[in-house]
Design an enzyme around this catalytic site. Structure first.
Site, PDB file in Angstrom:
ATOM      1  N   HIS A 121       0.874  -1.181   0.000  1.00 45.26           N
ATOM      2  CA  HIS A 121       0.000   0.000   0.000  1.00 45.26           C
ATOM      3  C   HIS A 121       0.910   1.230   0.000  1.00 45.26           C
ATOM      4  CE1 HIS A 121      -2.872   2.877   1.839  1.00 45.26           C
ATOM      5  NE2 HIS A 121      -3.834   2.049   1.466  1.00 45.26           N
ATOM      6  N   ASP A 198       3.079  -4.841   7.825  1.00 43.93           N
ATOM      7  CA  ASP A 198       1.873  -4.024   7.720  1.00 43.93           C
ATOM      8  C   ASP A 198       0.678  -4.975   7.853  1.00 43.93           C
ATOM      9  OD1 ASP A 198      -0.327  -2.603   6.988  1.00 43.93           O
ATOM     10  OD2 ASP A 198       0.498  -1.818   5.119  1.00 43.93           O
ATOM     11  N   GLN A 201      -4.475  -5.158   6.729  1.00 46.57           N
ATOM     12  CA  GLN A 201      -5.483  -6.030   6.111  1.00 46.57           C
ATOM     13  C   GLN A 201      -5.445  -7.443   6.670  1.00 46.57           C
ATOM     14  OE1 GLN A 201      -7.870  -5.122   4.108  1.00 46.57           O
ATOM     15  NE2 GLN A 201      -7.166  -3.053   3.675  1.00 46.57           N
ATOM     16  N   LYS A 224     -10.401  -0.982  10.492  1.00 44.47           N
ATOM     17  CA  LYS A 224     -10.494  -2.161   9.617  1.00 44.47           C
ATOM     18  C   LYS A 224     -11.023  -3.366  10.401  1.00 44.47           C
ATOM     19  CE  LYS A 224      -7.611  -0.349   6.268  1.00 44.47           C
ATOM     20  NZ  LYS A 224      -8.110   0.201   5.019  1.00 44.47           N
ATOM     21  N   CYS A 362      -4.815   2.559  -3.647  1.00 43.48           N
ATOM     22  CA  CYS A 362      -3.546   3.026  -3.049  1.00 43.48           C
ATOM     23  C   CYS A 362      -2.414   2.038  -3.280  1.00 43.48           C
ATOM     24  CB  CYS A 362      -3.684   3.303  -1.552  1.00 43.48           C
ATOM     25  SG  CYS A 362      -4.850   4.586  -1.153  1.00 43.48           S
TER      26      CYS A 362
END
Ligand code: PLP
Length: 405
Positions: A121, A198, A201, A224, A362
């Site tokens: 991202h 990261d 997600q 999220k 993104c």
């Protein structure tokens, strides 16, 4: 897991959009909030509202307790060793910016190298350009293949004596790929290189245990995973966080201030300058309790079934290209109707009450990889149903007919 019962927890889902029952399939962008999260926010403002840490009065102590209990909840949820390793931020983006700034200031010299994957991202690319590349570091890219799987056998050849950090997403927000993070971390640690994961997600789909993964840093966003917007986490191993300089200066992050010299607060407050989003932290606590009550494994199992069902149904339509064919995927389905622009497909689905995301998500380098302007992305959460997938499929058929005949 009774989905129809669970759906009642999410008031927003029962509304109509353009006369149709809402089908919300934009969960990778943000998830909807259960009533308990909404209630926790309302309760905070109606009963406990007061600024944290700096007050001796009842409400301030109560608010501090809620904030610090939220930190303990996150610590347990990701199995961190200590509360010092849990830093509240406003989201994954701020978590990564915090790390990129501090890490670059402390460890990066001209000519040093960083490895970032091709499927990141923008928020795991641009902060490293801002802070590390600007100090003269070189960014090297770990590529993925056309199925959307990272070419892990290339990692070793990218690592040199100058590699200072590897930054990689656990799950791709565009391709749905679940990366073999453990393998990357193991390889990195063979060379004493720290890894930032990261998890923006991943946190809502997978059980995350930072000690088992042995990652050095991890970023996530509350919104999220069914919490409020404006709250997130930077996890870091204490040995690094102790060494790293603060990102922002201000109240709460100091021990003593004089015009000659300032000393900093202990972890984690060293990284939490100014008034934090303590209401958001409380909402994150409530959201994580909610997820725990349902069980993250039950959630991922349901979402996987939705993904498999949707993938088959969309393939059956014909004339659709799916992006992201990794063996290990979460519930993200990116596709294009051949001969139609993603935006037009998204607009038609919207008029049918179906919310999907269109564009680059993104992740412009992923679009460059496939030489496409964007995709349509349907992403599923715990409250989505097979009937909603059917509505999506009917919508795509209709869009295809209107746009390509
Ligand atoms: N990383 C990934 C993989 C994401 O999908 C996102 C948001 O979509 C982010 C980082 C940034 O998260 P936020 O905008 O909540 O800071």
């Amino acid at each position: 897991m009774n989905i129809n019962e669970l759906r009642k927890d999410f008031p927003i889902l029962s509304q109509k959009i353009y006369g149709h029952n809402l089908v919300y399939l934009d969960n990778a962008a943000t998830t909807q909030k259960p009533q308990c999260v909404l209630d926790s926010v309302m309760k905070f403002y109606t009963v406990y509202n007061s600024n944290i840490h700096r007050g001796v009065h009842y409400l301030s102590e109560k608010a501090t307790e809620i904030y610090e209990n939220a930190r303990l909840k996150v610590k347990d949820f990701i199995n961190a060793k200590s509360r010092s390793e849990i830093i509240f931020t406003k989201g994954s983006t701020e978590a990564i910016n915090t790390l990129a700034y501090s890490f670059s200031l402390k460890y990066i010299k001209p000519g040093d190298e960083l490895i970032i994957s091709e499927m990141e991202h923008h928020s795991n690319i641009v902060p490293w350009q801002l802070y590390a590349q600007n100090k003269g570091a070189v960014i090297k890219v770990l590529p993925f293949d056309n199925n959307g799987e990272l070419l892990l056998d290339k990692l070793e050849s990218l690592i040199t004596e100058k590699t200072k950090i590897i930054c990689v997403t656990f799950v791709s927000n565009t391709l749905g790929t679940v990366n073999d993070i453990e393998k990357i971390i193991k390889k990195a640690h063979e060379h004493n290189i720290p890894v930032l994961v990261d998890a923006a997600q991943a946190i809502q789909h997978l059980k995350i245990d930072v000690q088992r993964l042995d990652c050095d840093f991890l970023a996530l966003s509350g919104h999220k995973i069914y919490a409020e917007t404006g709250i997130g986490i930077l996890y870091g191993k204490e040995k690094y966080l102790e060494e790293l300089p603060p990102y922002q200066g201000g109240g709460d992050m100091i021990k003593n201030v004089s015009f000659e010299k300032t000393t900093y607060a202990e972890l984690p407050l060293k990284f939490e300058a100014g008034t934090s989003n303590f209401v958001g932290a409380g909402s994150l606590h409530t959201a994580l309790d909610y997820v725990d009550r349902i069980g993250i494994e039950n959630i991922s199992q349901h979402e996987k079934q939705l993904l498999d069902y949707a993938t088959n149904k969309v393939e059956e339509i014909g004339g659709i290209t799916i992006y992201g064919r990794a063996k290990n995927k979460v519930s993200v389905l990116s596709f294009n109707v051949d001969g139609a622009h993603n935006y037009d497909v998204g607009m038609i689905l919207d008029k049918l009450g179906i919310a999907v995301r269109t564009g680059q998500h993104c992740t412009e380098p992923i679009m460059t990889h496939f030489s496409i302007p964007g995709t349509v992305r349907a992403s599923f959460a715990l409250y989505n149903t097979f009937e909603e997938v059917d509505r999506l499929v009917e919508g795509i058929k209709r869009a295809k007919k209107m746009l390509v005949g």
